[in-house]
Scaffold this motif. Sequence first.
Motif, PDB file in Angstrom:
ATOM      1  N   CYS A  26     -21.129  27.581  -0.695  1.00 49.79           N
ATOM      2  CA  CYS A  26     -22.354  27.063  -0.085  1.00 49.79           C
ATOM      3  C   CYS A  26     -23.545  27.870  -0.594  1.00 49.79           C
ATOM      4  O   CYS A  26     -23.466  29.085  -0.759  1.00 49.79           O
ATOM      5  CB  CYS A  26     -22.256  27.173   1.433  1.00 49.79           C
ATOM      6  N   CYS A  52     -21.693  21.359   0.209  1.00 47.16           N
ATOM      7  CA  CYS A  52     -20.853  22.303   0.941  1.00 47.16           C
ATOM      8  C   CYS A  52     -19.865  21.527   1.807  1.00 47.16           C
ATOM      9  O   CYS A  52     -20.244  20.581   2.491  1.00 47.16           O
ATOM     10  CB  CYS A  52     -21.729  23.199   1.814  1.00 47.16           C
ATOM     11  N   CYS A  86     -23.306  29.175   4.449  1.00 51.81           N
ATOM     12  CA  CYS A  86     -23.031  28.997   5.879  1.00 51.81           C
ATOM     13  C   CYS A  86     -21.696  29.617   6.276  1.00 51.81           C
ATOM     14  O   CYS A  86     -21.413  29.790   7.457  1.00 51.81           O
ATOM     15  CB  CYS A  86     -23.025  27.512   6.229  1.00 51.81           C
ATOM     16  N   CYS A 102     -21.149  22.586   5.844  1.00 49.29           N
ATOM     17  CA  CYS A 102     -22.443  22.182   6.418  1.00 49.29           C
ATOM     18  C   CYS A 102     -23.073  21.013   5.677  1.00 49.29           C
ATOM     19  O   CYS A 102     -24.130  20.535   6.103  1.00 49.29           O
ATOM     20  CB  CYS A 102     -23.403  23.365   6.442  1.00 49.29           C
TER      21      CYS A 102
HETATM   22 ZN   LIG Z   1     -22.591  25.367   3.937  1.00 49.40          ZN
END
Ligand SMILES: [Zn+2]
Length: 139
Positions: free
Chosen positions: A32, A62, A36, A65
Motif C-alpha cells: 500500500c 491496495c 495502511c 484499503c
Molecule cells: Zn492500503
Amino acid sequence: MVTSNVDGQFQKAGFPEDRILEVHGSIHHLQCTAPCSLNIWSNRESIPVDTDTMRARSIPRCMSCKGVARPNILMFGDYGWISARTDRQEGRFEEFLDSARLKPMVVIEMGAGTAIPTIRHLSEHLLKERRHPCPHKSP
Ligand SMILES: [Zn+2]
C-alpha cells in the motif's frame, strides 16, 4: 545471492527464492502507498495503457484499503517502504553467514559500483570480518 537489483532476475534465472537477498526490495511485490498495513503481496498486475494518451487505464490497488498500491522497492528518501520481506531475507542471509563462519569465503561481486555502494560495502564488510573474526585478534 545478494542483489540491489529489484527486477527479480535471479529468481527468473532459477536461483532458489530462499537464497536471495534483495536489499532494495522487489518490483514483483506490491504494498500500500499509505501504507495502511504491513501487507506485501505478489505483483500479478498487468497495467492496460491507453495508447492514444499513453496513460494507464487502471492502477494497482491496495488489497486492504483499496488505495493506490506501489512496488515494494526502496526509493531514495522513502519512509513508506515496508521492509518485512527484505528483513526475512536478511535473516536467512545471517543464518547462512553463521553456518559458514569457519569456512573459507569467496565473494564474487558483479556490477557493484560506487554510486550506490550498498553491495560493495557489504562485500568489504564481510572480508574485513573474515580478516579479523575475533575482536581479541584485531590489531
Ligand atoms: Zn492500503
